[in-house]
Design an enzyme around this catalytic site. Structure first.
Site, PDB file in Angstrom:
ATOM      1  N   SER A  93      68.002  99.757  28.991  1.00 49.59           N
ATOM      2  CA  SER A  93      66.716  98.977  28.488  1.00 49.59           C
ATOM      3  C   SER A  93      65.405  99.709  29.079  1.00 49.59           C
ATOM      4  O   SER A  93      65.093 100.807  29.112  1.00 49.59           O
ATOM      5  CB  SER A  93      66.779  97.372  28.432  1.00 49.59           C
ATOM      6  N   ASP A 104      70.798  97.632  17.304  1.00 44.13           N
ATOM      7  CA  ASP A 104      69.879  97.101  18.205  1.00 44.13           C
ATOM      8  C   ASP A 104      68.631  96.647  17.546  1.00 44.13           C
ATOM      9  O   ASP A 104      67.920  97.189  17.136  1.00 44.13           O
ATOM     10  CB  ASP A 104      69.464  98.216  19.324  1.00 44.13           C
ATOM     11  N   HIS A 146      71.657  95.371  21.393  1.00 43.33           N
ATOM     12  CA  HIS A 146      71.146  95.713  22.693  1.00 43.33           C
ATOM     13  C   HIS A 146      72.075  95.574  23.852  1.00 43.33           C
ATOM     14  O   HIS A 146      72.211  96.296  24.586  1.00 43.33           O
ATOM     15  CB  HIS A 146      69.777  94.881  22.796  1.00 43.33           C
TER      16      HIS A 146
END
Length: 177
Positions: free
Chosen positions: A5, A129, A157
Site C-alpha cells: 500500500s 482494489d 486491497h
C-alpha cells in the site's frame, strides 16, 4: 525490499532516492503509487478534494473514518473479528501520522521515480482494489522496465490475505530466482 500500500510508495521513493542501495529486487503489493490522486496526465485514483475531506474527517472522527475505509479493504468476505483487528492496527497510528499520511498520499507523484528502478520488480495487485485501483499497477508496470505484474482478479486491497497462498508462493519464487 517489499512495500504494501503506502509502503509501496515509500519503497519506490527509496529506490529512486538511494539508487537502489543494496536492494536486488523490489516487491510492490497493492501499492498506493505511482500517484494516489488524479492530476494532469494521470486520471486514476481519488480527487485531491476527496483526500482533503478525508483529512478533515480524520480530525473530527478518526475511528469512524478508518472503520469506513476498512470496509473497502477486502473484496472477499472476512470475519468481523479480522475486520476489527485491521481497524485496531489502523488505530495504533497517531492522529498526526494518519493526517500526514493523507497529505502525502494527496501530494506525492512518483511517476518520474519509476525510471530510476533498475532491479527486477514484482507487482502484485488486486483486480478489484477499491483503495489503490488496479490502474495504479498498470502504470507501475509501464514505468518500471524490469517488472512483472500479477493481477489477483478477484481480490481487493487485502489480496495478501484473500489469496495468501498464491502471494506467498509468488514471493518465494521471485525471491529465490
Amino acid at each position: 525490499l517489499a512495500g504494501f500500500s503506502m509502503g509501496g510508495a515509500i519503497a519506490i521513493r527509496y529506490m529512486a532516492r538511494h539508487e537502489g542501495a543494496d536492494i536486488s529486487k523490489l516487491i510492490l503489493l497493492s501499492a498506493a503509487a505511482p500517484a494516489f490522486t488524479k492530476r494532469p496526465g494521470y486520471p486514476y485514483g481519488m480527487r485531491k478534494q476527496d483526500i482533503d475531506d478525508m483529512i478533515e474527517q480524520f480530525k473530527s472522527d478518526r475511528p469512524k473514518t478508518l472503520a469506513d475505509l476498512g470496509k473497502q479493504f477486502f473484496e472477499k468476505k472476512v470475519s468481523p473479528e479480522l475486520r476489527q483487528w485491521f481497524l485496531n492496527l489502523m488505530l495504533e497510528a497517531s492522529s498526526y501520522g494518519t493526517i500526514h499520511s493523507g497529505i502525502a498520499l494527496r501530494d506525492e507523484d512518483l511517476r518520474k521515480d519509476l525510471a530510476a528502478i533498475k532491479v527486477p520488480a514484482l507487482i502484485l495487485h488486486g483486480g478489484k482494489d477499491k483503495i489503490a485501483p488496479f490502474d495504479f499497477a498498470r502504470e507501475l508496470k509501464r514505468g518500471i522496465k524490469q517488472s512483472e505484474l500479477v493481477p489477483f482478479v478477484n481480490s481487493g486491497h487485502g489480496a495478501f490475505y484473500e489469496e495468501k497462498e498464491k502471494i506467498n508462493r509468488l514471493i518465494a519464487q521471485f525471491a529465490g530466482s
